[in-house]
Enzyme design. Structure first.
Site, PDB file in Angstrom:
ATOM      1  N   LYS A 277       0.849   6.124  -2.882  1.00 25.21           N
ATOM      2  CA  LYS A 277       0.210   4.854  -2.523  1.00 25.21           C
ATOM      3  C   LYS A 277      -0.017   4.023  -3.785  1.00 25.21           C
ATOM      4  CE  LYS A 277      -2.610   6.424   1.417  1.00 25.21           C
ATOM      5  NZ  LYS A 277      -2.001   5.621   2.490  1.00 25.21           N
ATOM      6  N   GLU A 349       0.981  11.960   6.476  1.00 33.08           N
ATOM      7  CA  GLU A 349       0.570  13.365   6.406  1.00 33.08           C
ATOM      8  C   GLU A 349      -0.447  13.739   7.471  1.00 33.08           C
ATOM      9  OE1 GLU A 349      -0.939  11.034   4.848  1.00 33.08           O
ATOM     10  OE2 GLU A 349      -3.030  11.575   5.199  1.00 33.08           O
ATOM     11  N   ARG A 351      -0.666  13.162  10.646  1.00 32.28           N
ATOM     12  CA  ARG A 351      -0.073  13.700  11.876  1.00 32.28           C
ATOM     13  C   ARG A 351       0.445  15.124  11.666  1.00 32.28           C
ATOM     14  NH1 ARG A 351       4.028   8.698  11.958  1.00 32.28           N
ATOM     15  NH2 ARG A 351       2.170   7.810  10.986  1.00 32.28           N
TER      16      ARG A 351
HETATM   17  N1  BES Z   1      -4.704   7.734   5.641  1.00 34.74           N
HETATM   18  C1  BES Z   1      -3.663   6.802   5.889  1.00 34.74           C
HETATM   19  C2  BES Z   1      -4.055   5.720   6.887  1.00 34.74           C
HETATM   20  C3  BES Z   1      -5.150   4.779   6.477  1.00 34.74           C
HETATM   21  C4  BES Z   1      -4.861   3.513   6.035  1.00 34.74           C
HETATM   22  C5  BES Z   1      -6.480   5.136   6.624  1.00 34.74           C
HETATM   23  C6  BES Z   1      -5.860   2.636   5.692  1.00 34.74           C
HETATM   24  C7  BES Z   1      -7.499   4.256   6.280  1.00 34.74           C
HETATM   25  C8  BES Z   1      -7.178   3.001   5.826  1.00 34.74           C
HETATM   26  C9  BES Z   1      -2.450   7.532   6.460  1.00 34.74           C
HETATM   27  O1  BES Z   1      -2.276   8.832   6.025  1.00 34.74           O
HETATM   28  C10 BES Z   1      -1.236   6.775   6.039  1.00 34.74           C
HETATM   29  O2  BES Z   1      -0.994   6.710   4.880  1.00 34.74           O
HETATM   30  N2  BES Z   1      -0.524   6.220   7.007  1.00 34.74           N
HETATM   31  C11 BES Z   1       0.646   5.478   6.745  1.00 34.74           C
HETATM   32  C12 BES Z   1       1.717   5.919   7.728  1.00 34.74           C
HETATM   33  C13 BES Z   1       3.072   5.395   7.418  1.00 34.74           C
HETATM   34  C14 BES Z   1       3.608   6.011   6.139  1.00 34.74           C
HETATM   35  C15 BES Z   1       3.987   5.700   8.571  1.00 34.74           C
HETATM   36  C16 BES Z   1       0.325   4.004   6.935  1.00 34.74           C
HETATM   37  O3  BES Z   1      -0.440   3.672   7.835  1.00 34.74           O
HETATM   38  O4  BES Z   1       0.815   3.197   6.153  1.00 34.74           O
HETATM   39 ZN    ZN Z   2      -3.954   9.822   5.431  1.00 38.67          ZN
HETATM   40 MN    MN Z   3      -1.195   8.938   4.200  1.00 48.45          MN
END
Ligand code: BES
Ligand code: ZN
Ligand code: MN
Length: 496
Positions: A277, A349, A351
Site C-alpha cells: 500500500k 488478504e 478474504r
Molecule cells: N484492509 C483493506 C480494506 C480497507 C480499506 C479497510 C480502507 C479500511 C479502509 C483490504 O485488505 C484491502 O486492502 N482491500 C483492497 C482489495 C483489493 C486489492 C481487491 C482494496 O479495497 O483496495
Molecule cells: Zn485488509
Molecule cells: Mn489489504
C-alpha cells in the site's frame, strides 16, 4: 462509573453538570417548565433569541445558573421530535459527554427526555443515553500522558414524572455494559500494531473469556496447520508474528436453541504485502482488526448481560507484511475446505483469512453466521464512511440484521450478490483467484467469502468505512468507533 436513577425536580439535583435536551420547534416540554422557572425563564429567553433552537447536536452552556442545585447547565439539541431515534440520541448525548468529560471526577445529572413514547420507549432512550455517556468519556489518546478525557465520578439519570424507575435502572445498566463493549473495541483498534498483534490479541481474548466465563480456544500455529488453514497461513507467512485463531463460546440458551456465530477479520496490520500500500492508505491499517475486535466486544457484552442465547465468536488473527517469506503474486493457496486460490493481489488478504475461519465455523454446526470485516475500500466508495455494507445468501437472516440495525440507530445498506460478480473470480490455474476487476469490488469480495459458508445462512458486514475515522467531530472522537456492537447486541437480545 457509579450511577443512579431517580425521580426528582431537575432544579434540585446537585451535580457539577445538569444536562437537559430540548427538541426543535414548539414550546418547552412539561418536564422542563419548572427548571426554566427556577432559572428565571432563561431557557425560554434563549429559545426566543434563537440561541437555543433544539437542532440536533447543538449545545449551549449556561455556566452559572443560580436557582438550581447543579453548578452548570448544559442544554443540548435533540432535533425534530418526530425524527428522534437511537441515532439522534447517540449524536446528542455523545456530544454532551464530549463537552463535560474534559475535567476529572465530574458528577453529572442528566434528564431522560420525555419524548413521545410511541416513537421510542423510555427504556430505549435511557439505554442509549447510558451507552453514549460511557463512550463519550473515553478518547483515542491511549498513549497520551494526559488523554484529556475523564470518566464521570457519577451519573444521575432523572426520569420524567410518573414512569417506572425499576425498568429504567435495568436499561441504564444495559446501556453502560454496551458502552464498555464499544470502548473495548475502540481501545483495541486505537492501540498500535506494535501492541496488538495476533498473540497479544489472543491473550487479551483469553483474559476476557476467563473473567466472563466464556469458553476460549486459542489455535496456535501448530493447530492452524493441523486444521489445514492454508489460505490464512499464506497471508501470515510474511510476518515475524505468528498467526492465531481464537474461538469463543457462550452458552446462555439451551442445547436446542440455535447457535449464532460471529466471525471477525483480525488483520492486526495490513501493509498490503508485496502488493504494498502507499503511505496514505497504509497509515491507518492498524484498524484492520476492527472486525475481530467487534466480535470480542459483542461476546463480552452478551456474557455480561447473560443473554439467554448461544453464540460462537471466531477471529482470524494475522499480520500482512513484506519480507523474504511473504506470499507472492501467482502463488496458489489451498484453503481449509480444499478450494485452491490463485493470489493475484496480496492486499486482498482479508478474504483469504476469513475463508478458513468461515469454513472452520461451518464445521462447528452453527445455525447462522455474521462476519465483520474491514474488507474493501470499494465499499467505502459505494456507501461512504458512515454506512456498513451488508451482503447475504439468506434474505430472511439479513432482514433480521437490518431490522436490528435500524432499532439500534446504526446504518447498514445491503449490496448485491449477483452471480456476475463471482464469474470474475474464475482462475486459469486454480479453482478461484482472490481478485476480480475494480468495479463492484465489495460485491466481488462478498462472492469470494460465499464460497466458504456452505449452506449456512450468512450475512457479511463490510465495516471498512464506519469502523475507523481519521477526523474527530463534535459527536465522535477520531479513531476506532465500535460500530455494530449496538446492532449485534440488539440482534442477539430476545424480544419479549
Ligand atoms: N484492509 C483493506 C480494506 C480497507 C480499506 C479497510 C480502507 C479500511 C479502509 C483490504 O485488505 C484491502 O486492502 N482491500 C483492497 C482489495 C483489493 C486489492 C481487491 C482494496 O479495497 O483496495
Ligand atoms: Zn485488509
Ligand atoms: Mn489489504
Amino acid at each position: 462509573m457509579e450511577s443512579r436513577v431517580i425521580m426528582e425536580p431537575l432544579a434540585s439535583v446537585s451535580a457539577d453538570w445538569l444536562i437537559v435536551g430540548v427538541t426543535e420547534g414548539a414550546g418547552l416540554k412539561k418536564q422542563l417548565v419548572p427548571l426554566d422557572e427556577a432559572i428565571g425563564g432563561q431557557i425560554t429567553r434563549l429559545r426566543e433569541s434563537g440561541d437555543v433552537t433544539g437542532k440536533l447536536g447543538e449545545t449551549l452552556i449556561v455556566p452559572d445558573a443560580p436557582g438550581i442545585a447543579a453548578t452548570r447547565l448544559l442544554i443540548i439539541g435533540l432535533g425534530d421530535e418526530a425524527k428522534l431515534d437511537r441515532c439522534s440520541l447517540r449524536k446528542a448525548f455523545t456530544t454532551a459527554a464530549l463537552q463535560v468529560s474534559r475535567q476529572p471526577k465530574r458528577t453529572i445529572a442528566c434528564a431522560i427526555p420525555d419524548i413521545d413514547r410511541d416513537l421510542l420507549s423510555l427504556e430505549a432512550v435511557a439505554q442509549e443515553m447510558a451507552t453514549s455517556l460511557t463512550v463519550g468519556c473515553v478518547g483515542p489518546g491511549v498513549y497520551q500522558s494526559d488523554p484529556g478525557r475523564h470518566e464521570f465520578a457519577s451519573v444521575t439519570y432523572l426520569v420524567p414524572d410518573g414512569s417506572a424507575t425499576k425498568k429504567i435502572e435495568t436499561a441504564v445498566g444495559v446501556g453502560h455494559t454496551l458502552g464498555d463493549a464499544v470502548n473495548l473495541v475502540r481501545e483495541l483498534v486505537n492501540r498500535t500494531a506494535a501492541d496488538v498483534y495476533p498473540e497479544t490479541f489472543a491473550q487479551r481474548a483469553g483474559q476476557i473469556a476467563q473473567e466472563l466465563g466464556l469458553q476460549c480456544d486459542i489455535l496456535d500455529e501448530a493447530r492452524i496447520k493441523q486444521e489445514r488453514m492454508g489460505s490464512l497461513m499464506g497471508v501470515a507467512q510474511g510476518s515475524d508474528r505468528p498467526p492465531r485463531v481464537v474461538i469463543l463460546r457462550y452458552q446462555g440458551g439451551t442445547a436446542r436453541d440455535p447457535v449464532t456465530a460471529l466471525i471477525g477479520k483480525g488483520v492486526t496490520f495490513d501493509s498490503g504485502g508485496l502488493s504494498l500500500k502507499p503511505t496514505d492508505s497504509m497509515k491507518t491499517m492498524k484498524c484492520d482488526m476492527a472486525g475481530a475486535a467487534t466480535v470480542l466486544g459483542v461476546m463480552s457484552a452478551v456474557a455480561r448481560l447473560k443473554l439467554p442465547v448461544n453464540v460462537v465468536g471466531a477471529v482470524g488473527l494475522v499480520e500482512n507484511m513484506v519480507s523474504g517469506s511473504s506470499y507472492k503474486l501467482g502463488d496458489v493457496l489451498t484453503a481449509r475446505n480444499g478450494t485452491t486460490i490463485e493470489v493475484l493481489n496480496t492486499d486482498a488478504e482479508g478474504r483469504l483469512v476469513l475463508a478458513d475461519v468461515l469454513s472452520y465455523v461451518v464445521d462447528q454446526k452453527v445455525d447462522r453466521m455474521i462476519d465483520l470485516a474491514t474488507l474493501t475500500g470499494s465499499c467505502v466508495i459505494a456507501l461512504g464512511e458512515n454506512i456498513t455494507g451488508a451482503f447475504t445468501n439468506d434474505q430472511t437472516w439479513c432482514d433480521q440484521v437490518l431490522s436490528a440495525s435500524s432499532s439500534a440507530g446504526e446504518r447498514i445498506w445491503q449490496l448485491p450478490m449477483d452471480e456476475e460478480f463471482a464469474e470474475q473470480l474464475k482462475s486459469d490455474v486454480a479453482d478461484i483467484k482472490n481478485v476480480g476487476t475494480r468495479w463492484g469490488g465489495a460485491s466481488i469480495a462478498a462472492k469470494f467469502l460465499e464460497k466458504f459458508v456452505a449452506s449456512v445462512p450468512w450475512v457479511h458486514l463490510d465495516i471498512a468505512g464506519p469502523s475507523f475515522t481519521e477526523k474527530a467531530t463534535p459527536q465522535q472522537e477520531s479513531g476506532g468507533t465500535g460500530v455494530m456492537v449496538r446492532t449485534l447486541v440488539e440482534l442477539l437480545t430476545p424480544k419479549e
